[in-house]
Design a protein around this motif. Sequence first.
Motif, mmCIF file in Angstrom:
data_model
loop_
_atom_site.group_PDB
_atom_site.id
_atom_site.type_symbol
_atom_site.label_atom_id
_atom_site.label_comp_id
_atom_site.label_asym_id
_atom_site.label_seq_id
_atom_site.Cartn_x
_atom_site.Cartn_y
_atom_site.Cartn_z
ATOM 1 N N SER A 180 40.040 24.365 63.730
ATOM 2 C CA SER A 180 40.628 25.310 62.794
ATOM 3 C C SER A 180 41.378 26.438 63.501
ATOM 4 C CB SER A 180 39.542 25.907 61.887
ATOM 5 O OG SER A 180 38.578 26.614 62.655
ATOM 6 N N ARG A 181 40.984 26.796 64.732
ATOM 7 C CA ARG A 181 41.656 27.896 65.431
ATOM 8 C C ARG A 181 42.697 27.403 66.426
ATOM 9 N NH1 ARG A 181 38.118 32.224 68.054
ATOM 10 N NH2 ARG A 181 40.157 33.287 68.055
ATOM 11 N N LEU A 182 42.958 26.110 66.390
ATOM 12 C CA LEU A 182 44.057 25.591 67.203
ATOM 13 C C LEU A 182 45.361 26.221 66.715
ATOM 14 C CD1 LEU A 182 44.328 23.286 69.424
ATOM 15 C CD2 LEU A 182 45.112 21.818 67.557
ATOM 16 N N PRO A 183 46.261 26.635 67.608
ATOM 17 C CA PRO A 183 47.557 27.157 67.135
ATOM 18 C C PRO A 183 48.201 26.189 66.145
ATOM 19 C CG PRO A 183 47.373 27.457 69.501
ATOM 20 C CD PRO A 183 46.182 26.625 69.084
ATOM 21 N N LYS A 184 48.821 26.724 65.138
ATOM 22 C CA LYS A 184 49.364 25.867 64.084
ATOM 23 C C LYS A 184 50.465 24.943 64.608
ATOM 24 C CE LYS A 184 47.916 28.821 60.266
ATOM 25 N NZ LYS A 184 46.906 29.540 61.067
ATOM 26 N N SER A 185 51.200 25.389 65.617
ATOM 27 C CA SER A 185 52.217 24.515 66.211
ATOM 28 C C SER A 185 51.576 23.296 66.863
ATOM 29 C CB SER A 185 53.047 25.295 67.229
ATOM 30 O OG SER A 185 52.216 25.916 68.203
ATOM 31 N N GLY A 206 45.336 23.179 57.130
ATOM 32 C CA GLY A 206 45.120 24.346 57.982
ATOM 33 C C GLY A 206 46.398 24.849 58.629
ATOM 34 N N LEU A 207 47.547 24.525 58.025
ATOM 35 C CA LEU A 207 48.837 24.970 58.546
ATOM 36 C C LEU A 207 49.355 26.216 57.830
ATOM 37 C CD1 LEU A 207 50.569 21.472 58.869
ATOM 38 C CD2 LEU A 207 49.817 22.933 60.751
ATOM 39 N N TRP A 208 48.628 26.674 56.810
ATOM 40 C CA TRP A 208 49.047 27.830 56.012
ATOM 41 C C TRP A 208 48.641 29.123 56.727
ATOM 42 C CZ3 TRP A 208 51.995 28.137 51.695
ATOM 43 C CH2 TRP A 208 51.989 29.325 50.965
ATOM 44 N N ARG A 209 49.538 30.108 56.732
ATOM 45 C CA ARG A 209 49.198 31.404 57.340
ATOM 46 C C ARG A 209 48.422 32.258 56.358
ATOM 47 N NH1 ARG A 209 50.281 36.645 57.563
ATOM 48 N NH2 ARG A 209 51.750 36.546 55.812
ATOM 49 N N HIS A 210 47.246 32.699 56.800
ATOM 50 C CA HIS A 210 46.405 33.587 56.002
ATOM 51 C C HIS A 210 46.370 34.979 56.620
ATOM 52 C CE1 HIS A 210 44.738 30.432 53.404
ATOM 53 N NE2 HIS A 210 44.650 29.679 54.479
ATOM 54 N N HIS A 211 46.113 35.973 55.812
ATOM 55 C CA HIS A 211 45.932 37.343 56.297
ATOM 56 C C HIS A 211 44.809 37.368 57.329
ATOM 57 C CE1 HIS A 211 45.807 41.748 56.082
ATOM 58 N NE2 HIS A 211 44.484 41.631 56.082
ATOM 59 N N GLY A 212 45.067 38.005 58.462
ATOM 60 C CA GLY A 212 44.025 38.147 59.481
ATOM 61 C C GLY A 212 43.842 36.962 60.397
ATOM 62 N N ASP A 213 44.676 35.942 60.297
ATOM 63 C CA ASP A 213 44.558 34.774 61.184
ATOM 64 C C ASP A 213 44.579 35.201 62.649
ATOM 65 O OD1 ASP A 213 44.335 32.813 59.309
ATOM 66 O OD2 ASP A 213 46.414 32.117 59.416
ATOM 67 N N GLU A 214 43.679 34.633 63.440
ATOM 68 C CA GLU A 214 43.642 34.880 64.891
ATOM 69 C C GLU A 214 43.419 33.554 65.602
ATOM 70 O OE1 GLU A 214 43.998 37.577 66.818
ATOM 71 O OE2 GLU A 214 44.219 39.124 65.278
#
Length: 917
Positions: free
Chosen positions: A39-44, A351-359
Amino acid sequence: MSKYSKINSFNALQPLSVGEKQYQIFHLKALETALGDCSRLPKSLKVLLENLLRFEDDKTVKKQHIQALVDWQKTRCSEQEIQYRPARVLMQDFTGVPAVVDLAAMRAAIAKAGGDPNQINPLSPVDLVIDHSVMVDYYATEQAFSENVALEMYRNAERYQFLRWGQSAFQQFRVVPPGTGICHQVNLEYLAQAVWLGESEGQSFAFPDTLVGTDSHTTMINGLGVLGWGVGGIEAEAAMLGQPISMLIPEVIGFKLTGKLREGITATDLVLTITQMLRQKGVVGKFVEFYGDGLADLALADRATIANMAPEYGATCGFFPIDEVTLDYMRLTGRDAQRIALTEAYCKAQGLWRHHGDEPIFTDSLSLDMNTVQASVAGPKRPQDRVVLADIPKAFQAMLDLDLKPSIEATERMRNEGGGTAIDAKSAALHSEQPHFEIDGHRYPLQQGDVVISAITSCTNTSNPSVMLAAGLLAKKAVEKGLKLKPWVKSSLAPGSKVVTDYLTAAGLLPYLDKLGYNLVGYGCTTCIGNSGPLLKPIEDAIQRFDLNVASVLSGNRNFEGRVHPLVKSNWLASPPLVIAFGLAGTIRLNISQDVIAVDKDGQDVYLKDIWPTQSDIQNVLQKVDTEMFHKEYAAVFDGDETWQAIAIPDSQTYVWQEDSTYIRHPPFFADIDQPAAPIENIKSANILAVLGDSVTTDHISPAGNIKKDSPAGRYLQQQGVAPQDFNSYGSRRGNHEVMMRGTFANIRIKNEMLGGEEGGNTLYIPSQEKMSIYDAAMRYQEQHVPLVIIAGKEYGTGSSRDWAAKGTNLLGVKAVIAESFERIHRSNLVGMGVLPLQFIDHQTRHTLNLTGHEQLSIDGLSDDIQPHQHLTVTVQRADGSRDEFQVLCRIDTLNEVEYFKAGGILHYVLRHILAA
């Protein structure tokens, strides 16, 4: 049989329902049980991970490759090679024409060998947008657009006939005709879909939209959450023919954006700041992924502007995750409602959607508070060299001082040897008369630093309504104050799509741009690619007569030496409103943020703040941009005008080569394809063709701009009966290998240290110690069967993804390039053409090794079992008879590249496999 994975080791194939439609997707959640949380893998990297899942075949994609991508979260880097298959390919005409020439030549080779030429067909969708050919010959008139387009069609008739033939002969190959837009803006506004669809065995598969393009600024589409980057035409051709792109799993640098831009600061200022930061960080060959809550307030056009400049900051791509801003832009630009709904559902599921607070986890990261960004330009020679407005005069003076230093030193040496010098005489002549030019009986001064080109141009900024409308608003205020451009300024407006002129018209701003002289000159790259066209002859004469360092200011992404115009040494990248402001000032030798830039019709001083639009002004006119404009302009985007449609094309699956053509020639690359590939052998007693410094660009290696009459290419064209006024440009002649090999290393600003660093494409032919053109020397060496080597510094091959920089190097007989470091695309292109890229190690350089160009080099350790990153031995035979050795790193980076190199190049590899099937 399904064209997607049937192995499905992780049971990842699952249905996704959106509305009344159902799609098959390869679900990343399925990996959690077997491989762990990603889940925390960079989205790219999640996009790459899905790609491997979808194409798992236990040959090119195995479980271990998928595991390596998930494990990246632990190591944050990887030495694992993967095989990546993008969904589609994007081309422009400068790089697209030679690519289609190669495909036509491959068909001819197969036909000659008795095979079916239809075996050469794109297996992935290919779009080619004709955008690089229009030149600014006419400007500052209402007729400029129609006259430039007519001249473009006349000059490029052979090329356009060839592309129309390709459109009819090849499957899955579409052409967007000239006069429509720039490929990256057309891609952003129309072609890209965020989530792509594919059919297999009666089912609809949904997966991320991905692409590679034959232009380095393909990266612009990452602003829409579409993973894409530039490759050379050679690699793109292989990709469209079904060959996967071999790559190491990249490092990913996170770039956190917070805050908002202040009043008066543009997206251009932001991107120049980011470019400088990332160049200093060092991101060559890496992904950059933008994150942080500042993205919520960053318009998609601003994201695209930042993503566009990835080649300038050196990254493979600059990726922005998909979020509500993405969907809003898709709605604005008229994308299908079902596709928009699918994009949201798919990205949230994967899990490709940007959410508030993503790290996400990154290899490394840096951050920027956008509130700290200052108004800036970049220049005078590199896009990463940002200069705040107040410091431009100081930066220009430093350039003048640097340029004068060699002349001063040479003069001093000659004086010490006795008597006056030619430089003394020239200096006296220049100081006896103030620099000037005359037009229509009027005499005007022309000084160092005067702006002679002011161009709103390029995909980078003309895709962004906020900065384009800001330029229109500034023009309105300037006209209302009675301001005019200085008479030495050549002005132009070249948007990236027709939508731009639609919204400028709707906002009532186009007439003001016209009034100032920023009339529409064409829909294409124009000045940014070097198609700025000629200056008025009196101005060109004055620049040369008085040896002036004059300036261009353009809203582009490239300002390398010799690119914009051969007589303009100082080139500055700026936002569209600043482009106009400098056109009004007429010089870059002032602090435009504080000094008077003009005098109004009432004799009052005018400052930049007096005509600069407020954010409120810009927001008001942004409401004029509506969806109907996109529907209107893209309804018949592939049709073209009557002239395009009237082009006659041959009805043949193989191209009928014209022996007298000076645009399209049958290239020699596949002449011996029916013979076994020659074995890899050591390089023995190679001469050095050129010794080059740092940041040698692909523009230096293979220029795109105008062809000099007395150059090898100019002499060749004249021998073919082409008059100098019909030379067109190197870029437009890329379908003719005879022109392009003569143009290799022919940039007027390239500096060969074998000649003391003097400018121009010349070298020293060592056997006779004669100075001559690099082309002529290379041909002499070929006659003697002498292999050649290029020596260079850092960042060799930076800039455009220009395959002819590698093709021309190959045709000159260069077997290896030894450099301190390579830019990603050019290194790949060299391998793709069978030229060996080698890198100095242990902090050694051409200087520490005392390589002057007079040596002969032998390179040992080459054989058919060559390996990626192997160390090789270079033996130096010096002119005094002494010998020494040093080690280099072989920059063949992957096992796939080893196979390409053995075959003589990537297209040779593909063609040999087709013939063997």
